[in-house]
Design an enzyme around this catalytic site. Structure first.
Site: not given
Length: 333
Positions: A91, A254
């Site tokens: 992530c 992201c």
């Protein structure tokens, strides 16, 4: 109250997206690699993810990271990533949040003007370089795992949408890359429900007909992210709406999605090494990416991406479970 569970965490947000960094209350997870620990957590400890991510302690777009001892001798910390949709191999926004928390909580030796932190993640080694001023983390650059294109210009039949062209790339997770125009929707947060429903339908269609598979990461054999690319985007500045299973949007630009997008652009010959790429989220926040090297990953041509962004500590707390609580593992509404 005498709680039967007590977990400590430092909350942060990275360009708008939360990361609840768990600093205590969860024992070392069994496994000789971080991905083995991720798989063990999914099989045996997933109630802790629900406890921390779901309501009433979390929300429908919550994200987090559990600090662990590393399994590699060359790393400072290990990380297991958790969110409402499951446990991710990697992530990007979460890593920026973790690095910021590690510096500001003095969980690593802090050096100014730059502190380097080596993180053992389920997807592999990730190096975070933290800019530090007056003891504070002001920006983080992560060197991500090798990223690559799985397929270019494929087509999938999606119920209600017809044949939708897409590409698929890996940046720590798999991403379907789709022009928003291809599903007939505008880049408009007022249409977010329609966009996320299109994303879920496309994920389901790809996973049912031609799911991806990572040859080196066990348990990574699906796509749960669709990066809907806004009109006017190019290889220098791209805007997107990131739809994520089971039905929410990334608030940040992201990090792993930026890596996947850069890998796709590089495969097309549009983004060379050493050139800045700005990726903008649905809420207007930005990461700056750059490809720094070509390499191979599990036999595939790949690139090494870096991502630069900012995170801010938003709170410190203990998350407690009263034995009479009717929602010990949280709930989804």
């Amino acid at each position: 109250m005498r709680p039967v569970r007590r977990i400590t965490a430092v909350d942060s947000h990275t360009e708008g997206m939360p990361t609840r960094v768990v600093t205590g209350g969860i024992d070392p997870i069994p496994g000789d690699t971080m991905n083995a620990r991720r798989l063990h957590f999914m099989a045996h400890l997933d109630h802790l993810r629900h406890f921390l991510m779901d309501e009433p302690r979390g929300h429908a777009a919550m994200s987090g990271a559990i600090l662990q001892p590393p399994t590699r001798p060359d790393c400072d910390w290990g990380v297991v990533y958790i969110e409402v949709s499951g446990c991710l191999p990697m992530c990007g926004h979460g890593t920026i949040g973790v690095a910021t928390v590690l510096v500001e909580e003095r969980l690593v030796p802090v050096v100014e003007p730059v502190t380097t932190i080596r993180l053992d993640t389920p997807a592999g080694l990730v190096v975070a370089t933290v800019a530090v001023e007056d003891g504070r983390a002001t920006a983080v650059t992560i060197e991500n795992v090798p990223s690559w294109t799985d397929r270019l210009d494929a087509t999938v039949a999606v119920p209600g949408l017809g044949d939708v062209p897409y590409s698929l790339a890996f940046g720590g997770n798999f991403y379907a890359l789709v022009d928003l125009d291809a599903v007939g929707l505008p880049f408009d947060r007022g249409r977010q429900r329609e966009i996320v429903e299109a994303g879920l339908a496309l994920m389901a269609a790809v996973n049912a007909t031609d799911p991806p598979h990572h040859p080196g990461i066990d348990g990574l054999d699906h796509v749960h992210h669709v990066e809907f690319i806004a009109p006017g985007s190019d290889a220098r500045h791209s805007r997107h709406a990131m739809a994520i299973h089971p039905g929410w949007f990334d608030r940040s630009p992201c990090g792993t999605g930026t890596s996947a997008r850069m890998a796709e652009l590089h495969t097309r010959g549009l983004l060379p090494l050493g050139v800045d790429f700005v990726n903008e989220s649905f809420i207007g926040s930005r990461f700056t990416g750059r490809l720094v090297a070509e390499t191979h990953d599990a036999g595939r041509p790949a690139v090494v991406p870096t991502i630069t962004g900012r995170a801010w500590v938003t709170g410190r707390g203990e998350y407690l479970l009263d034995p009479s609580d009717p929602f010990p593992n949280g709930f989804v509404f």
